[in-house]
Write a protein that holds these residues in place. Structure first.
Motif, PDB file in Angstrom:
ATOM      1  N   ALA A  14      48.805  36.235  47.242  1.00 25.61           N
ATOM      2  CA  ALA A  14      48.099  36.615  46.015  1.00 25.61           C
ATOM      3  C   ALA A  14      46.595  36.654  46.284  1.00 25.61           C
ATOM      4  O   ALA A  14      46.061  35.802  46.972  1.00 25.61           O
ATOM      5  CB  ALA A  14      48.406  35.606  44.920  1.00 25.61           C
ATOM      6  N   TRP A  15      45.946  37.645  45.725  1.00 25.44           N
ATOM      7  CA  TRP A  15      44.489  37.751  45.828  1.00 25.44           C
ATOM      8  C   TRP A  15      43.824  37.443  44.492  1.00 25.44           C
ATOM      9  O   TRP A  15      42.641  37.162  44.446  1.00 25.44           O
ATOM     10  CB  TRP A  15      44.096  39.159  46.285  1.00 25.44           C
ATOM     11  N   ASP A  16      44.581  37.511  43.408  1.00 26.82           N
ATOM     12  CA  ASP A  16      44.026  37.344  42.067  1.00 26.82           C
ATOM     13  C   ASP A  16      44.191  35.909  41.566  1.00 26.82           C
ATOM     14  O   ASP A  16      44.701  35.658  40.485  1.00 26.82           O
ATOM     15  CB  ASP A  16      44.680  38.330  41.107  1.00 26.82           C
ATOM     16  N   THR A  17      43.779  34.967  42.387  1.00 27.91           N
ATOM     17  CA  THR A  17      43.897  33.560  42.002  1.00 27.91           C
ATOM     18  C   THR A  17      42.514  32.925  41.972  1.00 27.91           C
ATOM     19  O   THR A  17      41.544  33.483  42.484  1.00 27.91           O
ATOM     20  CB  THR A  17      44.768  32.775  43.002  1.00 27.91           C
ATOM     21  N   ASN A  18      42.450  31.775  41.389  1.00 28.10           N
ATOM     22  CA  ASN A  18      41.183  31.035  41.324  1.00 28.10           C
ATOM     23  C   ASN A  18      41.152  29.889  42.324  1.00 28.10           C
ATOM     24  O   ASN A  18      40.503  28.882  42.084  1.00 28.10           O
ATOM     25  CB  ASN A  18      40.969  30.489  39.908  1.00 28.10           C
ATOM     26  N   ASP A  22      40.241  30.745  50.996  1.00 34.02           N
ATOM     27  CA  ASP A  22      41.271  31.608  51.567  1.00 34.02           C
ATOM     28  C   ASP A  22      42.449  30.764  52.052  1.00 34.02           C
ATOM     29  O   ASP A  22      43.607  31.154  51.903  1.00 34.02           O
ATOM     30  CB  ASP A  22      40.687  32.416  52.727  1.00 34.02           C
ATOM     31  N   ARG A  25      45.144  30.158  49.394  1.00 37.98           N
ATOM     32  CA  ARG A  25      45.807  31.261  48.685  1.00 37.98           C
ATOM     33  C   ARG A  25      47.325  31.152  48.768  1.00 37.98           C
ATOM     34  O   ARG A  25      47.879  31.017  49.850  1.00 37.98           O
ATOM     35  CB  ARG A  25      45.383  32.619  49.264  1.00 37.98           C
ATOM     36  N   ASN A  28      52.379  35.716  46.425  1.00 40.41           N
ATOM     37  CA  ASN A  28      52.587  36.368  45.135  1.00 40.41           C
ATOM     38  C   ASN A  28      54.091  36.519  44.900  1.00 40.41           C
ATOM     39  O   ASN A  28      54.903  36.040  45.695  1.00 40.41           O
ATOM     40  CB  ASN A  28      51.832  37.701  45.058  1.00 40.41           C
TER      41      ASN A  28
END
Length: 165
Positions: A14-18, A22, A25, A28
């Motif tokens: 996933a790239w859309d995490t808070n 890196d 991460r 997804n």
């Protein structure tokens, strides 16, 4: 005697995490579906490793855990964003004949290309997408005898094929 390497890039992350880094991460949804599919492919083809050596990153840990291969796993910071040389050293220290390494691009793709004598006949080998898995055999009795370009590719797969996507 032969040694077998199962070289797997972590499943889709996933790239859309808070998350704070890196390294943290997670996978997804597609990655969480892909990891068990890779494991089923390994089991169905008799490629289950004796041991997994994985990067310590969250996405590689999750990939390993979701594969649920029932073998010992070791997580090491050395494989996080490792280059080919580091992967070679980690593998040459292994003490089981069937080893799975789980890592990251671009290092894992470069390592895959450098460790086999010729590439497998697969259109996705060059870019080594997430979840890509190479199975290669080496005519050695110990990983200490590992040499560059010495592996014979046995099989290669990517999750999209396994999931019919």
């Amino acid at each position: 005697m032969t040694c077998t390497l199962i070289l797997t890039r972590h499943a889709k992350s996933a790239w859309d995490t808070n998350v704070p880094s890196d390294h943290a991460r997670p996978l997804n949804k597609r990655g969480r579906r892909s990891a068990p599919a890779i494991a089923a492919w390994l089991r169905d083809n008799g490629y289950v490793p004796d041991q997994v050596i994985s990067s310590s990153a969250q996405r590689t840990r999750e990939t390993c855990e979701l594969m649920d291969l029932g073998v010992p796993a070791r997580f090491t910071e050395r494989l996080y964003q490792a280059n080919s040389e580091i992967m070679f050293r980690v593998l040459s220290e292994a003490d089981q004949p069937r080893i799975m390494l789980i890592g990251h691009n671009p290092g894992i793709a470069a390592f895959a290309h450098s460790i086999v004598s010729s590439p497998p006949d697969h259109s996705r080998f060059d870019d080594y997408p997430t979840g890509a898995t190479l199975v290669a055999e080496f005519a050695i009795s110990s990983w200490r005898d590992l040499a560059w370009s010495s592996g014979k590719p046995i099989d290669f797969s990517v999750p999209r094929e396994l999931l019919g996507e």
